[in-house]
Design a protein around this motif. Structure first.
Motif, PDB file in Angstrom:
ATOM      1  N   GLY A 105       0.800  -1.215   0.000  1.00 34.91           N
ATOM      2  CA  GLY A 105       0.000   0.000   0.000  1.00 34.91           C
ATOM      3  C   GLY A 105       0.833   1.266   0.000  1.00 34.91           C
ATOM      4  O   GLY A 105       0.554   2.212   0.732  1.00 34.91           O
ATOM      5  N   PRO A 109      -3.711   2.240  -2.788  1.00 37.16           N
ATOM      6  CA  PRO A 109      -4.380   1.429  -1.759  1.00 37.16           C
ATOM      7  C   PRO A 109      -3.822   0.011  -1.760  1.00 37.16           C
ATOM      8  O   PRO A 109      -3.505  -0.536  -2.826  1.00 37.16           O
ATOM      9  CB  PRO A 109      -5.853   1.437  -2.208  1.00 37.16           C
ATOM     10  CG  PRO A 109      -5.982   2.621  -3.102  1.00 37.16           C
ATOM     11  CD  PRO A 109      -4.654   2.768  -3.788  1.00 37.16           C
ATOM     12  N   LYS A 110      -3.661  -0.559  -0.584  1.00 39.92           N
ATOM     13  CA  LYS A 110      -3.184  -1.941  -0.508  1.00 39.92           C
ATOM     14  C   LYS A 110      -4.173  -2.844  -1.243  1.00 39.92           C
ATOM     15  O   LYS A 110      -5.380  -2.770  -1.029  1.00 39.92           O
ATOM     16  CB  LYS A 110      -3.060  -2.382   0.949  1.00 39.92           C
ATOM     17  CG  LYS A 110      -2.464  -3.771   1.130  1.00 39.92           C
ATOM     18  CD  LYS A 110      -2.367  -4.159   2.605  1.00 39.92           C
ATOM     19  CE  LYS A 110      -1.293  -3.381   3.320  1.00 39.92           C
ATOM     20  NZ  LYS A 110      -1.035  -3.886   4.692  1.00 39.92           N
TER      21      LYS A 110
END
Length: 201
Positions: A105, A109-110
């Motif tokens: 991330g 976003p992870k």
């Protein structure tokens, strides 16, 4: 006068050609030498023009330097940008590096599923780091259904290239798998063939 005019015209044309083509003179090897000497600013000066002109190797390294803040301020979004340009040209290390950004991330976003897809693209070309990461994600069931046989297969392929974490992973998996599972996984690994370099998407 005509000769003077002709020479001036030729000088202008040559000058224009040189201005237009100077990034091509930037030498990746000079950048590499500077990087190895930890002169990161000099490395960036050599690689940035090449990266801007579409050189995937330079794009990957510019991304790497932004990732770690070498010669530039650390910037994960710029790292992702340059990695992606190289990855879309089939550069296997850039694909693996892009996968790491999604795995942790960093600047994105992870996303385990995206991380897995980028690792797999690198792994399928024979990239040992990508193979190791694919094996790890199969082992953990991150971004993909957990599968010890697939985990062993990919770790085995990376271990065959001498990657220490993969060698350790193979030893660990052998303690958790049955002999039949190991035999199947090794057979898959030995039958595996790299896809070879990708074409530009």
């Amino acid at each position: 006068m005509k000769n003077i005019f002709r020479w001036k015209t030729m000088a202008l044309i040559i000058g224009w050609v040189l201005v237009c083509s100077w990034p091509a003179w930037a030498d990746f090897g000079l950048g590499e030498n500077a990087y190895l000497e930890q002169d990161y600013e000099a490395a960036m000066r050599e690689w940035a023009p090449l990266a801007s002109r579409g050189d995937a190797e330079a794009q990957n390294m510019v991304g790497y330097m932004y990732r770690w803040g070498q010669g530039v301020a650390q910037d994960f979004e710029k790292a992702r940008y340059w990695y992606r340009l190289a990855a879309d040209q089939g550069h296997e290390s850039a694909q693996n590096n892009l996968g790491l950004l999604y795995l942790y991330g960093l600047g994105v976003p992870k996303d385990y599923a995206k991380a897995f897809r980028w690792f797999l693209r690198a792994a399928e070309q024979g990239n040992a780091a990508g193979q190791n990461h694919v094996g790890l994600m199969f082992y953990k069931g991150e971004g993909v259904e957990q599968d010890y046989i697939q985990a062993y297969q990919w770790a085995f392929l990376a271990a065959e290239q001498g990657m220490d974490p993969a060698i350790q992973a193979v030893a660990m998996l052998e303690e958790e798998m049955t002999p039949a599972q190991i035999e199947k996984a090794e057979a898959l690994a030995r039958a595996w063939r790299p896809k070879g370099p990708e074409t530009v998407l």
